[in-house]
Design an enzyme around this catalytic site. Structure first.
Site, PDB file in Angstrom:
ATOM      1  N   LYS A   1      11.547  -6.634  -4.874  1.00  0.00           N
ATOM      2  CA  LYS A   1      11.421  -5.242  -4.652  1.00  0.00           C
ATOM      3  C   LYS A   1      10.242  -5.071  -5.555  1.00  0.00           C
ATOM      4  O   LYS A   1       9.727  -5.538  -6.472  1.00  0.00           O
ATOM      5  CB  LYS A   1      12.674  -4.637  -5.425  1.00  0.00           C
ATOM      6  CG  LYS A   1      12.517  -2.999  -5.730  1.00  0.00           C
ATOM      7  CD  LYS A   1      12.404  -2.441  -4.331  1.00  0.00           C
ATOM      8  CE  LYS A   1      12.213  -0.833  -4.465  1.00  0.00           C
ATOM      9  NZ  LYS A   1      11.676  -0.061  -3.211  1.00  0.00           N
TER      10      LYS A   1
ATOM     11  N   LEU B   1      11.238   3.748  -5.023  1.00  0.00           N
ATOM     12  CA  LEU B   1      10.507   2.493  -5.901  1.00  0.00           C
ATOM     13  C   LEU B   1      11.720   2.333  -6.903  1.00  0.00           C
ATOM     14  O   LEU B   1      11.212   1.940  -8.131  1.00  0.00           O
ATOM     15  CB  LEU B   1       9.270   3.101  -6.639  1.00  0.00           C
ATOM     16  CG  LEU B   1       8.109   2.995  -5.645  1.00  0.00           C
ATOM     17  CD1 LEU B   1       6.884   4.055  -6.087  1.00  0.00           C
ATOM     18  CD2 LEU B   1       7.380   1.500  -5.608  1.00  0.00           C
TER      19      LEU B   1
ATOM     20  N   ASN C   1       1.470  -3.632  -2.828  1.00  0.00           N
ATOM     21  CA  ASN C   1       1.955  -2.598  -2.047  1.00  0.00           C
ATOM     22  C   ASN C   1       1.013  -1.485  -2.062  1.00  0.00           C
ATOM     23  O   ASN C   1       1.200  -0.428  -2.932  1.00  0.00           O
ATOM     24  CB  ASN C   1       3.358  -2.185  -2.395  1.00  0.00           C
ATOM     25  CG  ASN C   1       3.965  -1.386  -1.530  1.00  0.00           C
ATOM     26  OD1 ASN C   1       3.309  -0.965  -0.530  1.00  0.00           O
ATOM     27  ND2 ASN C   1       5.197  -1.038  -1.792  1.00  0.00           N
TER      28      ASN C   1
ATOM     29  N   CYS D   1       3.297   2.528   0.008  1.00  0.00           N
ATOM     30  CA  CYS D   1       4.498   3.090  -0.105  1.00  0.00           C
ATOM     31  C   CYS D   1       4.596   4.544   0.424  1.00  0.00           C
ATOM     32  O   CYS D   1       3.857   5.414  -0.171  1.00  0.00           O
ATOM     33  CB  CYS D   1       5.046   3.063  -1.809  1.00  0.00           C
ATOM     34  SG  CYS D   1       6.435   3.864  -1.688  1.00  0.00           S
TER      35      CYS D   1
ATOM     36  N   ASN E   1       3.981  -1.876   6.463  1.00  0.00           N
ATOM     37  CA  ASN E   1       5.026  -0.928   5.829  1.00  0.00           C
ATOM     38  C   ASN E   1       5.744  -0.049   6.754  1.00  0.00           C
ATOM     39  O   ASN E   1       5.470  -0.022   7.895  1.00  0.00           O
ATOM     40  CB  ASN E   1       4.469  -0.058   4.587  1.00  0.00           C
ATOM     41  CG  ASN E   1       5.398  -0.076   3.518  1.00  0.00           C
ATOM     42  OD1 ASN E   1       6.462   0.095   3.789  1.00  0.00           O
ATOM     43  ND2 ASN E   1       4.953  -0.222   2.256  1.00  0.00           N
ATOM     44  N   THR E   2       7.010   0.712   6.386  1.00  0.00           N
ATOM     45  CA  THR E   2       7.338   1.543   7.249  1.00  0.00           C
ATOM     46  C   THR E   2       6.418   3.043   7.544  1.00  0.00           C
ATOM     47  O   THR E   2       5.598   3.355   6.687  1.00  0.00           O
ATOM     48  CB  THR E   2       8.653   2.117   6.292  1.00  0.00           C
ATOM     49  OG1 THR E   2       8.349   2.788   5.091  1.00  0.00           O
ATOM     50  CG2 THR E   2       9.647   0.800   6.148  1.00  0.00           C
TER      51      THR E   2
ATOM     52  N   GLY F   1      12.988  -0.695  11.376  1.00  0.00           N
ATOM     53  CA  GLY F   1      13.921  -1.087  12.460  1.00  0.00           C
ATOM     54  C   GLY F   1      13.097  -1.180  13.794  1.00  0.00           C
ATOM     55  O   GLY F   1      11.978  -1.034  13.980  1.00  0.00           O
TER      56      GLY F   1
ATOM     57  N   GLY G   1       8.095  -5.354  11.155  1.00  0.00           N
ATOM     58  CA  GLY G   1       8.459  -4.153  11.689  1.00  0.00           C
ATOM     59  C   GLY G   1       9.578  -4.387  12.951  1.00  0.00           C
ATOM     60  O   GLY G   1       9.049  -4.883  14.007  1.00  0.00           O
TER      61      GLY G   1
ATOM     62  N   THR H   1      15.116  -4.379   7.866  1.00  0.00           N
ATOM     63  CA  THR H   1      16.020  -3.497   8.369  1.00  0.00           C
ATOM     64  C   THR H   1      17.228  -4.352   8.768  1.00  0.00           C
ATOM     65  O   THR H   1      18.432  -4.130   8.686  1.00  0.00           O
ATOM     66  CB  THR H   1      15.701  -2.748   9.442  1.00  0.00           C
ATOM     67  OG1 THR H   1      14.955  -1.750   9.069  1.00  0.00           O
ATOM     68  CG2 THR H   1      16.894  -1.895   9.969  1.00  0.00           C
TER      69      THR H   1
HETATM   70  O1  RRO Z   1      10.948   2.293  -2.267  1.00  0.00           O
HETATM   71  C1  RRO Z   1      10.615   2.955  -1.441  1.00  0.00           C
HETATM   72  O2  RRO Z   1      11.168   3.953  -1.356  1.00  0.00           O
HETATM   73  C2  RRO Z   1       9.904   2.345  -0.358  1.00  0.00           C
HETATM   74  C3  RRO Z   1       8.751   1.444  -0.732  1.00  0.00           C
HETATM   75 BR1  RRO Z   1       8.193   1.222  -2.372  1.00  0.00          BR
HETATM   76  C4  RRO Z   1       7.879   0.931   0.286  1.00  0.00           C
HETATM   77  O3  RRO Z   1       6.864   0.297   0.150  1.00  0.00           O
HETATM   78  N1  RRO Z   1       8.549   1.075   1.573  1.00  0.00           N
HETATM   79  C5  RRO Z   1       9.655   1.821   2.038  1.00  0.00           C
HETATM   80  O4  RRO Z   1       9.855   2.133   3.000  1.00  0.00           O
HETATM   81  N2  RRO Z   1      10.326   2.423   0.640  1.00  0.00           N
END
Ligand code: RRO
Length: 310
Positions: free
Chosen positions: A44, A72, A128, A131, A194-195, A219, A245, A268
């Site tokens: 994390k 985070l 990262n 985020c 990342n998302t 997802g 992804g 996911t």
């Molecule tokens: O913690 C989050 O809400 C989070 C992070 Br740090 C990230 O890099 N990507 C994400 O989808 N959620």
């Protein structure tokens, strides 16, 4: 199929990696998953101070996958140094480990790298930069701010000899330029992606489904975005790429390899089934037998040419 692959100066026993935020610091999953069957896992994201995270609900499902705004949540640098990494050092041998670091400012990244670099238990850092849920910072992520990205990656580079993996954003209007910047600043590898920022709204009230409002989408719906990013990244640089992804099964992982990914991250999929990582590793072996492919490495960047990478 031989799954072992080399990247970041070391061998990964297979290309299956649990993505940051999906496996805590390893110990949280030890009763459910044999971590030693993985190629790697990524912790994390760690911040300087402990963070409780965003208000519930932090995750919501939809037809294409899920949306999260965890915010985070993590125990902070000190506890990670004192407890989490020593546990990993004692318990994880075969799987490689990366620590994800997330600063709210450029200098916080430096403090995190300085504070963790001397501790045992991990191979490298995933920086990262992307985020989507950092309310304290607000605005676009560091990955979309070219000067900040250069400053963060080069500053981290000066502070550690460990491998640095830069995690970039899916909504980058010029990903090749960002990839070049990250590599020029000293990134040894990239995580793409990342998302994707998004929001889900309730039909009855119009209110957001997540407590924090917007979040990051992951997802299957993210898979075409991730594949496109990996393809664009691979046509820009030779550094190792972690594709992320929407990877669920072997076909998805192989598609990422063909796009140019050296390893694949699962996120996911592990929420639906915590053993998705080990299942993917064994599924890839079967995939190789069925398709008479001798080695995972033979698949990387090897596809039928059907148009240039955008
Ligand atoms: O913690 C989050 O809400 C989070 C992070 Br740090 C990230 O890099 N990507 C994400 O989808 N959620």
């Amino acid at each position: 199929m031989r799954l072992a692959t080399r990247a970041c100066g070391t061998e990964f026993q297979n290309p299956v990696v649990l993505a940051a935020g999906t496996c805590g610091f390893g110990m949280e999953l030890e009763d459910v998953v044999d971590l030693e069957t993985l190629g790697a896992f990524i912790t994390k994201s760690v911040t300087l101070e402990p963070r409780r995270g965003n208000p519930a609900p932090r995750v919501a499902e939809f037809g294409g996958g899920m949306l999260n705004s965890v915010g985070l949540a993590n125990p902070g640098l000190e506890l990670v140094r004192r407890e989490k990494l020593p546990w990993i050092a004692r318990n994880v041998r075969r799987a490689r480990v990366f620590v994800s670091v997330a600063g709210h400012t450029v200098h916080e990244f430096f403090e995190l790298v300085e504070g963790l670099d001397g501790v045992d238990g991990f191979l490298g850092f995933e920086v990262n930069l992307s985020c989507p849920n950092d309310a304290r910072r607000g605005g676009p992520s560091f990955a979309l701010d070219p000067d900040a990205l250069t400053e963060i990656v080069s500053g981290c580079r000066e502070r550690t000899d460990r491998p640095l993996v830069a995690k970039l954003a899916p909504d980058d209007p010029d990903l090749p330029a960002t990839v070049r910047r990250a590599v020029d600043a000293g990134a040894d590898a990239l995580t793409l992606v990342n998302t994707l920022p998004g929001i889900l709204l309730r039909a009855d009230t119009g209110r957001p489904e997540l407590g924090a409002g917007a979040g990051g989408m992951s997802g299957p719906a993210l898979r075409p975005v991730g594949l496109r990013a990996v393809r664009a990244g691979r046509s820009t640089t030779d550094v190792p790429i972690f594709g992320a992804g929407g990877v669920l099964g072997p076909d998805d992982a192989v598609a990422y390899a063909r796009a140019g990914a050296n390893l694949v991250q699962l996120g996911t999929a592990t929420f639906a089934s915590p053993r998705a990582g080990p299942h993917l590793a064994s599924g890839l072996e079967r995939w190789g037998r069925r398709h008479a492919v001798g080695s995972w490495d033979d698949l990387i960047g090897v596809g039928v040419a059907t148009g240039a990478a955008p």
